[in-house]
Design a protein around this motif. Structure first.
Motif, PDB file in Angstrom:
ATOM      1  N   VAL A  84      -9.335   5.632  -5.100  1.00  0.00           N
ATOM      2  CA  VAL A  84      -8.235   4.557  -5.629  1.00  0.00           C
ATOM      3  C   VAL A  84      -8.895   4.046  -6.946  1.00  0.00           C
ATOM      4  O   VAL A  84      -8.131   3.937  -8.085  1.00  0.00           O
ATOM      5  CB  VAL A  84      -8.014   3.321  -4.841  1.00  0.00           C
ATOM      6  N   LEU A  85      -9.926   3.862  -7.203  1.00  0.00           N
ATOM      7  CA  LEU A  85     -10.561   3.109  -8.397  1.00  0.00           C
ATOM      8  C   LEU A  85     -10.479   4.425  -9.464  1.00  0.00           C
ATOM      9  O   LEU A  85     -10.040   3.882 -10.596  1.00  0.00           O
ATOM     10  CB  LEU A  85     -12.059   3.061  -8.074  1.00  0.00           C
ATOM     11  N   GLN A  86     -10.614   5.556  -9.168  1.00  0.00           N
ATOM     12  CA  GLN A  86     -10.548   6.750 -10.116  1.00  0.00           C
ATOM     13  C   GLN A  86      -9.166   6.940 -10.405  1.00  0.00           C
ATOM     14  O   GLN A  86      -8.789   7.152 -11.610  1.00  0.00           O
ATOM     15  CB  GLN A  86     -11.113   8.150  -9.517  1.00  0.00           C
ATOM     16  N   HIS A  87      -7.973   6.723  -9.633  1.00  0.00           N
ATOM     17  CA  HIS A  87      -6.672   6.773  -9.989  1.00  0.00           C
ATOM     18  C   HIS A  87      -6.109   5.544 -11.033  1.00  0.00           C
ATOM     19  O   HIS A  87      -5.452   5.864 -11.926  1.00  0.00           O
ATOM     20  CB  HIS A  87      -5.753   6.634  -8.785  1.00  0.00           C
ATOM     21  N   ASP A 106      -7.681   6.351 -14.370  1.00  0.00           N
ATOM     22  CA  ASP A 106      -6.954   7.490 -15.047  1.00  0.00           C
ATOM     23  C   ASP A 106      -5.837   6.794 -15.791  1.00  0.00           C
ATOM     24  O   ASP A 106      -5.348   7.073 -16.815  1.00  0.00           O
ATOM     25  CB  ASP A 106      -6.656   8.426 -14.152  1.00  0.00           C
ATOM     26  N   ALA A 107      -5.174   5.789 -15.103  1.00  0.00           N
ATOM     27  CA  ALA A 107      -3.905   5.078 -15.635  1.00  0.00           C
ATOM     28  C   ALA A 107      -4.310   4.302 -16.828  1.00  0.00           C
ATOM     29  O   ALA A 107      -3.581   4.064 -17.997  1.00  0.00           O
ATOM     30  CB  ALA A 107      -3.287   4.221 -14.574  1.00  0.00           C
ATOM     31  N   GLU A 108      -5.418   3.497 -16.776  1.00  0.00           N
ATOM     32  CA  GLU A 108      -5.609   2.851 -17.963  1.00  0.00           C
ATOM     33  C   GLU A 108      -6.266   3.521 -19.122  1.00  0.00           C
ATOM     34  O   GLU A 108      -5.854   3.453 -20.339  1.00  0.00           O
ATOM     35  CB  GLU A 108      -6.895   1.791 -17.564  1.00  0.00           C
ATOM     36  N   ARG A 109      -6.886   4.602 -18.820  1.00  0.00           N
ATOM     37  CA  ARG A 109      -7.406   5.407 -19.761  1.00  0.00           C
ATOM     38  C   ARG A 109      -6.088   6.252 -20.527  1.00  0.00           C
ATOM     39  O   ARG A 109      -6.324   6.459 -21.600  1.00  0.00           O
ATOM     40  CB  ARG A 109      -8.255   6.542 -19.317  1.00  0.00           C
ATOM     41  N   SER A 110      -5.311   6.611 -19.852  1.00  0.00           N
ATOM     42  CA  SER A 110      -4.010   7.335 -20.547  1.00  0.00           C
ATOM     43  C   SER A 110      -3.183   6.297 -21.478  1.00  0.00           C
ATOM     44  O   SER A 110      -2.336   6.937 -21.995  1.00  0.00           O
ATOM     45  CB  SER A 110      -2.943   7.817 -19.131  1.00  0.00           C
ATOM     46  N   ALA A 131       0.163   0.363 -17.382  1.00  0.00           N
ATOM     47  CA  ALA A 131      -1.028   1.038 -16.790  1.00  0.00           C
ATOM     48  C   ALA A 131      -0.836   0.608 -15.256  1.00  0.00           C
ATOM     49  O   ALA A 131      -0.943   1.374 -14.241  1.00  0.00           O
ATOM     50  CB  ALA A 131      -2.232   0.731 -17.165  1.00  0.00           C
ATOM     51  N   ARG A 132      -0.728  -0.640 -14.842  1.00  0.00           N
ATOM     52  CA  ARG A 132      -0.741  -1.340 -13.632  1.00  0.00           C
ATOM     53  C   ARG A 132       0.731  -1.091 -12.954  1.00  0.00           C
ATOM     54  O   ARG A 132       0.556  -0.853 -11.810  1.00  0.00           O
ATOM     55  CB  ARG A 132      -1.149  -2.689 -13.837  1.00  0.00           C
TER      56      ARG A 132
END
Length: 246
Positions: free
Chosen positions: A10-13, A16-20, A36-37
């Motif tokens: 979940v943390l990785q997902h 990834d959204a924040e980085r994108s 992102a959120r």
């Protein structure tokens, strides 16, 4: 351990959204945070997964993957032993033709093969690779629903590494490994239909078939054996008859 790996995923997902949207290498803005959120991650994900795991508090108390690897080490030999037992039963199922002359695959048959290996290699060399019979029986009885899934995952290579190892190291990501999902489940169903179906009692097949009810089986070859293992396996799955004295 499962909860730790789920929470890490979940943390990785979310990462990834924040980085994108550039939150890592560009200044933070309300717009980027909202995208992102609430757009990429999504309110459904936040309420049904993130919040259910405990929200921010879950991440503050979760162990790192490095720590998990150390904690998991004592269990790895048990899983290796279980998978090797299933490999022997897979070979036994391949060779099972006539119940009058061949033994059907069974856990006791696999244990007998391990006993022969222990005698041939010596207790110390054997113990470096495999656990005791009691630990094998315990693992087997406690994890019946996942036996076929664990074994089939160990037979699929992901860039020279078994899929099972990828999972246990916390490196499995749906976007990167979804291509292996159908093969993994299909192989597990094949284990149920080809190996467990020949075992008595039929509880393993019943449990696994219900779990994978709508999955099409995908045939695959049993892992290669050493010359030593092959010789022992042939002897143990072939019934011996005394010559008729009459």
């Amino acid at each position: 351990m499962r909860v730790v790996l789920m929470t890490q995923a979940v943390l990785q997902h979310m990462d990834d959204a924040e980085r994108s949207v550039g939150l890592v290498d560009q200044p933070i803005t309300v717009a980027r945070d909202i995208v992102a959120r609430y757009v990429l991650t999504g309110i459904e994900f936040l309420t049904e997964i993130y919040d259910q795991l405990g929200g921010y508090e879950a991440f503050s108390r979760i162990a790192s993957l490095d720590i998990m690897a150390d904690l998991f080490e004592p269990y790895s030999k048990t899983i290796k032993t279980t998978n090797r037992a299933l490999a022997y039963l897979h070979h036994g199922a391949d060779r099972f033709r006539d119940p009058e002359y061949d033994f059907a695959p069974s856990l006791n048959r696999a244990v007998t093969i391990f006993n022969e290996l222990k005698s041939a290699r010596g207790a110390e060399a054997y113990g470096a690779d495999y656990v005791s019979r009691s630990l094998l029986h315990r693992r087997w009885s406690q994890t019946k629903p996942s036996l076929a899934l664990i074994y089939s995952a160990s037979t699929i290579k992901v860039r020279r590494k078994p899929l099972l190892e990828v999972m246990l190291q916390g490196e499995y990501h749906y976007s990167s490994h979804v291509e292996y999902l159908d093969e993994w489940l299909g192989r597990a169903r094949y284990v149920s239909d080809h190996v467990f179906a020949k075992m008595d009692p039929p509880d393993l097949q019943n449990i696994t078939s219900k779990l994978l009810a709508n999955v099409e089986p995908r045939r695959f070859a049993a892992p290669r054996l050493t010359v030593e293992e092959d010789k022992i396996l042939n002897a143990q799955f072939r019934k011996k008859f005394r010559a008729n004295s009459a």
